[in-house]
Design an enzyme around this catalytic site. Structure first.
Site, PDB file in Angstrom:
ATOM      1  N   GLU A  44       0.924  -1.444  -0.069  1.00 46.71           N
ATOM      2  CA  GLU A  44      -0.125  -0.047  -0.281  1.00 46.71           C
ATOM      3  C   GLU A  44       0.330   1.256  -0.589  1.00 46.71           C
ATOM      4  OE1 GLU A  44      -3.101   2.013   2.954  1.00 46.71           O
ATOM      5  OE2 GLU A  44      -2.237   0.206   3.678  1.00 46.71           O
ATOM      6  N   LYS A 115      -9.549   2.212  -2.567  1.00 39.85           N
ATOM      7  CA  LYS A 115      -9.310   1.570  -0.559  1.00 39.85           C
ATOM      8  C   LYS A 115     -10.613   1.651   0.212  1.00 39.85           C
ATOM      9  CE  LYS A 115      -6.871   0.965   3.525  1.00 39.85           C
ATOM     10  NZ  LYS A 115      -6.492   1.344   4.016  1.00 39.85           N
ATOM     11  N   CYS A 148      -5.334  -3.385   2.437  1.00 42.85           N
ATOM     12  CA  CYS A 148      -4.692  -3.015   3.950  1.00 42.85           C
ATOM     13  C   CYS A 148      -6.104  -3.491   4.900  1.00 42.85           C
ATOM     14  CB  CYS A 148      -4.385  -2.044   4.332  1.00 42.85           C
ATOM     15  SG  CYS A 148      -3.150  -2.587   5.934  1.00 42.85           S
ATOM     16  N   VAL A 175       0.530  -2.352  11.019  1.00 44.77           N
ATOM     17  CA  VAL A 175       1.004  -1.689  11.493  1.00 44.77           C
ATOM     18  C   VAL A 175       1.232  -2.892  12.871  1.00 44.77           C
ATOM     19  CG1 VAL A 175       0.285   0.149  10.972  1.00 44.77           C
ATOM     20  CG2 VAL A 175      -1.162  -0.581  12.677  1.00 44.77           C
TER      21      VAL A 175
END
Length: 275
Positions: A44, A115, A148, A175
């Site tokens: 991404e 997205k 993501c 993350v």
């Protein structure tokens, strides 16, 4: 074309440096091609980095699709190397800014995905997808795209699967997840594995590494088979590298969809779901 090498590029983009990121992605795409890859997936926001302070900063580094330097660079590579590329691009369309994934092949632009599910501060930086979840028909197979956080929603995989997707690719910036056990799989891996198993398709979750404006990214990119088990990876948490696996999207359709053990698509009960 039946079996081919699928490659994921785990790299470290530089915030705001589109030219440097194109050089870096070009190096890794060529490395993937040298290993025989026909489809290369990048993270991404690979074109310009991710941790923008606000919408204005994102717009400063955004580019049109087509017409931007990243589209041109990746399209030229796809034509030269006879392969397909999917990667994250900060997209500008008029006064709108999107967190997008660009899909190019040997003949040019295949399509764009924006997205759908905006995470955290993305909601004040980017515009929302209003086009749904397209599935792109290629000589490699039918390929769906998410980005993501889209993987946290089963509708992402199911929307693609109901359109006949053989593979869902997920350019990502994973993350750390709070309370993640050190000895267990990453939460993102569970999402990819469940999406693959429940929808009888391959999944490529390709993330980035590094720290950007204080935000850590965990890498650990993975390629998953339609049975839900990893084919390659997870990659490291801190190195630029490739993950590769040989896959056969078209040749396995019968095996995947006519499995007598379970058929999560064929056995659906839409008559009950609306209740």
């Amino acid at each position: 074309m039946t079996a081919f090498v699928l490659a994921g590029v785990q790299l470290r983009p530089v915030l705001g440096d589109v030219a440097a990121n194109l050089v870096s992605s070009t190096f890794w795409i060529r490395e993937a091609a040298a290993r025989g890859a026909k489809l290369v997936v990048l993270p991404e926001a690979a074109s310009a980095g991710y941790m923008f302070a606000d919408r204005a900063e994102a717009a400063r580094y955004a580019e049109p699709i087509p017409g931007g330097p990243t589209t041109a660079g990746w399209a030229a590579l796809a034509a030269e190397l006879d392969l397909w590329i999917v990667g994250g691009v900060t997209e500008r369309d008029g006064d709108r800014v999107y967190n997008s994934a660009l899909f190019v092949g040997p003949d040019g632009l295949v399509g764009t995905f924006r997205k759908a599910h905006l995470w955290n501060d993305e909601q004040r930086v980017y515009d929302r997808n209003t086009d749904g979840f397209p599935v792109f028909d290629t000589p490699l197979g039918r390929i769906g795209v998410g980005i993501c956080y889209d993987a946290w929603f089963p509708e992402t995989f199911r929307s693609a699967a109901l359109q006949g997707a053989d593979l869902v690719v997920l350019p990502s910036n994973w993350v750390p997840v709070p309370n993640q056990p050190a000895d267990g799989p990453a939460m993102a891996h569970l999402m990819c594995m469940t999406g693959a198993h429940s929808n009888q398709c391959f999944v490529a979750g390709i993330s980035r590494i590094g720290v950007e404006r204080g935000q850590e990214f965990v890498g650990r990119s993975v390629l998953v088979g339609p049975d839900g088990w990893p084919l390659a990876g997870p990659a490291s948490a801190d190195r630029e590298e490739l993950v590769t696996a040989e896959v056969d999207l078209i040749g396995t359709r019968g095996e995947r969809r006519d499995n007598p053990f379970n058929q999560p698509l064929a056995d659906r009960r839409p008559d009950l779901y609306a209740r």
